[in-house]
Design a protein around this motif. Structure first.
Motif, PDB file in Angstrom:
ATOM      1  N   SER A  59       0.832  -1.199   0.000  1.00 15.95           N
ATOM      2  CA  SER A  59       0.000   0.000   0.000  1.00 15.95           C
ATOM      3  C   SER A  59       0.867   1.248   0.000  1.00 15.95           C
ATOM      4  O   SER A  59       2.070   1.177   0.255  1.00 15.95           O
ATOM      5  CB  SER A  59      -0.888   0.016   1.244  1.00 15.95           C
ATOM      6  OG  SER A  59      -1.746  -1.103   1.243  1.00 15.95           O
ATOM      7  N   SER A  60       0.250   2.388  -0.295  1.00 15.78           N
ATOM      8  CA  SER A  60       0.955   3.659  -0.169  1.00 15.78           C
ATOM      9  C   SER A  60      -0.033   4.726   0.283  1.00 15.78           C
ATOM     10  O   SER A  60      -1.240   4.504   0.294  1.00 15.78           O
ATOM     11  CB  SER A  60       1.610   4.058  -1.494  1.00 15.78           C
ATOM     12  OG  SER A  60       0.624   4.409  -2.437  1.00 15.78           O
ATOM     13  N   CYS A  63      -3.183   6.506  -2.184  1.00 16.44           N
ATOM     14  CA  CYS A  63      -3.856   5.373  -2.798  1.00 16.44           C
ATOM     15  C   CYS A  63      -5.223   5.174  -2.153  1.00 16.44           C
ATOM     16  O   CYS A  63      -5.316   4.683  -1.039  1.00 16.44           O
ATOM     17  CB  CYS A  63      -2.956   4.150  -2.594  1.00 16.44           C
ATOM     18  SG  CYS A  63      -3.675   2.574  -3.001  1.00 16.44           S
ATOM     19  N   THR A  64      -6.269   5.582  -2.844  1.00 19.33           N
ATOM     20  CA  THR A  64      -7.617   5.407  -2.302  1.00 19.33           C
ATOM     21  C   THR A  64      -8.057   3.941  -2.245  1.00 19.33           C
ATOM     22  O   THR A  64      -8.569   3.505  -1.211  1.00 19.33           O
ATOM     23  CB  THR A  64      -8.626   6.255  -3.114  1.00 19.33           C
ATOM     24  OG1 THR A  64      -8.309   7.637  -2.909  1.00 19.33           O
ATOM     25  CG2 THR A  64     -10.047   6.009  -2.672  1.00 19.33           C
ATOM     26  N   PRO A  65      -7.853   3.142  -3.300  1.00 23.35           N
ATOM     27  CA  PRO A  65      -8.320   1.743  -3.234  1.00 23.35           C
ATOM     28  C   PRO A  65      -7.562   0.867  -2.227  1.00 23.35           C
ATOM     29  O   PRO A  65      -8.013  -0.234  -1.924  1.00 23.35           O
ATOM     30  CB  PRO A  65      -8.141   1.231  -4.675  1.00 23.35           C
ATOM     31  CG  PRO A  65      -7.224   2.182  -5.330  1.00 23.35           C
ATOM     32  CD  PRO A  65      -7.392   3.499  -4.657  1.00 23.35           C
ATOM     33  N   ARG A  67      -7.293   1.390   0.948  1.00 20.75           N
ATOM     34  CA  ARG A  67      -8.144   1.289   2.133  1.00 20.75           C
ATOM     35  C   ARG A  67      -9.240   0.247   1.937  1.00 20.75           C
ATOM     36  O   ARG A  67      -9.478  -0.590   2.807  1.00 20.75           O
ATOM     37  CB  ARG A  67      -8.798   2.642   2.434  1.00 20.75           C
ATOM     38  CG  ARG A  67      -7.892   3.641   3.107  1.00 20.75           C
ATOM     39  CD  ARG A  67      -8.413   5.063   2.902  1.00 20.75           C
ATOM     40  NE  ARG A  67      -9.841   5.189   3.167  1.00 20.75           N
ATOM     41  CZ  ARG A  67     -10.356   5.471   4.365  1.00 20.75           C
ATOM     42  NH1 ARG A  67      -9.567   5.636   5.391  1.00 20.75           N
ATOM     43  NH2 ARG A  67     -11.639   5.583   4.523  1.00 20.75           N
ATOM     44  N   ARG A  70      -7.737  -3.244   1.941  1.00 20.32           N
ATOM     45  CA  ARG A  70      -7.415  -3.670   3.303  1.00 20.32           C
ATOM     46  C   ARG A  70      -8.667  -4.159   4.021  1.00 20.32           C
ATOM     47  O   ARG A  70      -8.676  -5.242   4.634  1.00 20.32           O
ATOM     48  CB  ARG A  70      -6.804  -2.512   4.084  1.00 20.32           C
ATOM     49  CG  ARG A  70      -6.537  -2.825   5.564  1.00 20.32           C
ATOM     50  CD  ARG A  70      -6.289  -1.552   6.360  1.00 20.32           C
ATOM     51  NE  ARG A  70      -5.292  -0.723   5.700  1.00 20.32           N
ATOM     52  CZ  ARG A  70      -5.332   0.599   5.653  1.00 20.32           C
ATOM     53  NH1 ARG A  70      -6.336   1.264   6.208  1.00 20.32           N
ATOM     54  NH2 ARG A  70      -4.398   1.275   5.027  1.00 20.32           N
ATOM     55  N   PRO A 106      -2.898  -0.538  -4.827  1.00 22.24           N
ATOM     56  CA  PRO A 106      -2.447  -1.703  -4.077  1.00 22.24           C
ATOM     57  C   PRO A 106      -2.029  -2.841  -5.015  1.00 22.24           C
ATOM     58  O   PRO A 106      -2.655  -3.037  -6.044  1.00 22.24           O
ATOM     59  CB  PRO A 106      -3.709  -2.109  -3.304  1.00 22.24           C
ATOM     60  CG  PRO A 106      -4.845  -1.673  -4.195  1.00 22.24           C
ATOM     61  CD  PRO A 106      -4.360  -0.421  -4.876  1.00 22.24           C
TER      62      PRO A 106
ATOM     63  N   LEU B  12       0.548   2.991   8.641  1.00 19.37           N
ATOM     64  CA  LEU B  12      -0.332   3.308   7.534  1.00 19.37           C
ATOM     65  C   LEU B  12      -1.767   3.481   8.006  1.00 19.37           C
ATOM     66  O   LEU B  12      -2.517   4.300   7.500  1.00 19.37           O
ATOM     67  CB  LEU B  12      -0.270   2.171   6.515  1.00 19.37           C
ATOM     68  CG  LEU B  12       0.128   2.585   5.119  1.00 19.37           C
ATOM     69  CD1 LEU B  12       1.401   1.906   4.717  1.00 19.37           C
ATOM     70  CD2 LEU B  12      -0.949   2.227   4.167  1.00 19.37           C
ATOM     71  N   GLU B  88     -13.007   9.066   1.129  1.00 16.89           N
ATOM     72  CA  GLU B  88     -11.608   8.741   0.864  1.00 16.89           C
ATOM     73  C   GLU B  88     -10.689   9.660   1.647  1.00 16.89           C
ATOM     74  O   GLU B  88     -11.056  10.765   2.043  1.00 16.89           O
ATOM     75  CB  GLU B  88     -11.291   8.786  -0.636  1.00 16.89           C
ATOM     76  CG  GLU B  88     -11.221  10.183  -1.229  1.00 16.89           C
ATOM     77  CD  GLU B  88     -10.778  10.195  -2.685  1.00 16.89           C
ATOM     78  OE1 GLU B  88      -9.984   9.324  -3.079  1.00 16.89           O
ATOM     79  OE2 GLU B  88     -11.227  11.081  -3.424  1.00 16.89           O
ATOM     80  N   ASP B  89      -9.488   9.159   1.842  1.00 10.39           N
ATOM     81  CA  ASP B  89      -8.394   9.920   2.424  1.00 10.39           C
ATOM     82  C   ASP B  89      -8.106  11.104   1.498  1.00 10.39           C
ATOM     83  O   ASP B  89      -8.154  10.975   0.283  1.00 10.39           O
ATOM     84  CB  ASP B  89      -7.194   8.960   2.497  1.00 10.39           C
ATOM     85  CG  ASP B  89      -5.977   9.580   3.162  1.00 10.39           C
ATOM     86  OD1 ASP B  89      -5.902  10.813   3.255  1.00 10.39           O
ATOM     87  OD2 ASP B  89      -5.109   8.804   3.576  1.00 10.39           O
ATOM     88  N   PRO B  92      -4.605  11.059  -1.510  1.00 14.29           N
ATOM     89  CA  PRO B  92      -4.503  10.693  -2.932  1.00 14.29           C
ATOM     90  C   PRO B  92      -4.938  11.799  -3.895  1.00 14.29           C
ATOM     91  O   PRO B  92      -4.174  12.135  -4.809  1.00 14.29           O
ATOM     92  CB  PRO B  92      -5.378   9.441  -3.038  1.00 14.29           C
ATOM     93  CG  PRO B  92      -5.336   8.840  -1.669  1.00 14.29           C
ATOM     94  CD  PRO B  92      -5.305  10.017  -0.737  1.00 14.29           C
ATOM     95  N   CYS B 139      -6.751   6.266 -10.430  1.00 12.76           N
ATOM     96  CA  CYS B 139      -6.022   6.727  -9.246  1.00 12.76           C
ATOM     97  C   CYS B 139      -4.577   6.992  -9.649  1.00 12.76           C
ATOM     98  O   CYS B 139      -3.778   6.072  -9.786  1.00 12.76           O
ATOM     99  CB  CYS B 139      -6.123   5.662  -8.146  1.00 12.76           C
ATOM    100  SG  CYS B 139      -5.040   5.919  -6.749  1.00 12.76           S
ATOM    101  N   GLY B 141      -2.086   8.566  -8.067  1.00 11.31           N
ATOM    102  CA  GLY B 141      -1.083   8.251  -7.046  1.00 11.31           C
ATOM    103  C   GLY B 141      -0.752   6.766  -7.005  1.00 11.31           C
ATOM    104  O   GLY B 141       0.401   6.381  -6.824  1.00 11.31           O
ATOM    105  N   CYS B 142      -1.798   5.924  -7.193  1.00  8.51           N
ATOM    106  CA  CYS B 142      -1.597   4.473  -7.171  1.00  8.51           C
ATOM    107  C   CYS B 142      -0.629   4.029  -8.268  1.00  8.51           C
ATOM    108  O   CYS B 142       0.168   3.127  -8.084  1.00  8.51           O
ATOM    109  CB  CYS B 142      -2.916   3.738  -7.421  1.00  8.51           C
ATOM    110  SG  CYS B 142      -4.196   4.121  -6.249  1.00  8.51           S
ATOM    111  N   TYR B 145       3.142   6.983  -8.144  1.00  9.61           N
ATOM    112  CA  TYR B 145       3.948   7.368  -6.988  1.00  9.61           C
ATOM    113  C   TYR B 145       5.101   6.390  -6.742  1.00  9.61           C
ATOM    114  O   TYR B 145       6.256   6.783  -6.545  1.00  9.61           O
ATOM    115  CB  TYR B 145       3.055   7.489  -5.747  1.00  9.61           C
ATOM    116  CG  TYR B 145       3.814   7.923  -4.509  1.00  9.61           C
ATOM    117  CD1 TYR B 145       4.539   9.097  -4.509  1.00  9.61           C
ATOM    118  CD2 TYR B 145       3.795   7.147  -3.359  1.00  9.61           C
ATOM    119  CE1 TYR B 145       5.240   9.502  -3.387  1.00  9.61           C
ATOM    120  CE2 TYR B 145       4.485   7.546  -2.228  1.00  9.61           C
ATOM    121  CZ  TYR B 145       5.204   8.719  -2.249  1.00  9.61           C
ATOM    122  OH  TYR B 145       5.901   9.096  -1.134  1.00  9.61           O
ATOM    123  N   LEU B 146       4.771   5.099  -6.795  1.00  7.51           N
ATOM    124  CA  LEU B 146       5.796   4.086  -6.535  1.00  7.51           C
ATOM    125  C   LEU B 146       6.861   4.088  -7.637  1.00  7.51           C
ATOM    126  O   LEU B 146       8.058   3.941  -7.360  1.00  7.51           O
ATOM    127  CB  LEU B 146       5.117   2.708  -6.446  1.00  7.51           C
ATOM    128  CG  LEU B 146       5.774   1.679  -5.561  1.00  7.51           C
ATOM    129  CD1 LEU B 146       6.106   2.242  -4.198  1.00  7.51           C
ATOM    130  CD2 LEU B 146       4.868   0.460  -5.423  1.00  7.51           C
TER     131      LEU B 146
END
Lengths: 138, 154
Positions: A59-60, A63-65, A67, A70, A106, B12, B88-89, B92, B139, B141-142, B145-146
């Motif tokens: 995870s990072s 990253c909305t998906p 959560r 998880r 993820p 996390l 959502e958080d 992102p 997404c 960031g998904c 980002y990595l």
């Protein structure tokens, strides 16, 4: 009208990518014959492997998906005594991320009791996909 | 389930106590952003991009829930939606706004320097990302980002 050409190109290309993106995210891909990374060990993931299956989720923060994934995997694996669920912050484990060639979050790995990566899903998998991936491992 | 309370995964989960927002807000913002960016691309007007850069900057620095687009969502769109949506958080979409800001600044700089190709390409990438977010719930960031982290620390 020449100026509408860039818009058309962008929309066509991103629609094609978007359709591919939605079809492939969450799908559990079964690993073929080649084993590049070798076995996944307890030391690598910072936890003992499960008696039958270990589910490893990378995870990072952006990253909305992650959560949702998880919550789903926690729920699915609750009550499965022979399955272990480990979540790893990819940002903190870049070495491992490289070794296992994790590219996006993820990413969920389905690992058998010996440490073989049997399948992996990029993006949020659905409940049925998680269940069948876990069931497929003996 | 044998739940592992990995220290990293705990961080996390809990440590940062992220702000949670209605996930439909940033998605609505992406629709407006797509229209604005398409307008910029069609008209070659640098001031459209400058205006969008200001919106991106607010989203990147203060947070995506504080942009004018989020204001429209909160006051005009959300009251008309019957069901409660997914949350959502905030991080992102904030990351996506930051990437958008970089592309908008690149486009504006290119235009002011007389490099029209730089303007067109930078706006095209920003439009692609905004449109993918609006239409496919992409997404950013998904996906990047990595890869950015991996490229930076090789």
């Amino acid at each position: 009208m020449n100026s509408l050409l860039p818009i058309a190109l962008v929309l066509i290309a991103s629609t094609a990518y978007g359709i591919w993106y939605q079809r492939t995210r969450g799908r559990v891909v079964v690993k073929g014959g080649k084993k590049k990374a070798g076995l996944i060990t307890a030391q690598m993931i910072g936890a003992e492997l499960g008696p039958r299956v270990t589910v490893v989720q990378f995870s990072s923060a952006f990253c909305t998906p992650c959560r949702a994934t998880r919550a789903l995997i926690s729920d699915v694996t609750a009550g499965m005594d022979d399955v272990k669920y480990v979540e790893i912050d990819a940002e903190e484990q870049l070495e491992l991320v490289r070794t296992l060639d994790i590219r996006s979050t993820p990413t969920t790995l389905f690992v058998d009791r010996k440490g073989n990566e049997v399948g992996r899903a990029m993006g949020a998998p659905k409940r049925a996909q998680v269940l069948s991936a876990i069931d497929a491992i003996r | 389930m044998v739940q592992d309370t990995n220290a990293l995964s705990q961080k996390l989960n809990t440590q940062q106590a992220p702000t949670i927002i209605d996930a439909r807000g940033p998605r609505f913002g992406a629709v407006i952003t797509s229209i604005v960016l398409a307008t910029a691309l069609a008209t070659n007007n640098v001031w459209v991009i400058v205006a969008q850069a200001v919106v991106f900057a607010i989203g990147a620095i203060k947070g995506p829930q504080f942009t004018p687009y989020a204001f429209i969502f909160k006051n005009l769109v959300k009251p008309r939606l019957k069901k409660a949506g997914a949350t959502e958080d905030v991080r992102p979409p904030q990351f996506a706004q930051t990437v958008g800001l970089l592309f908008a600044l690149t486009a504006a700089a290119g235009s002011f320097a007389g490099l029209d190709a730089v303007f067109t390409i930078a706006v095209a990438f920003a439009l692609a990302a905004a449109f993918l977010n609006a239409a496919f719930n992409f997404c950013l960031g998904c996906e990047i980002y990595l890869l950015l982290l991996r490229a930076r620390s090789k």
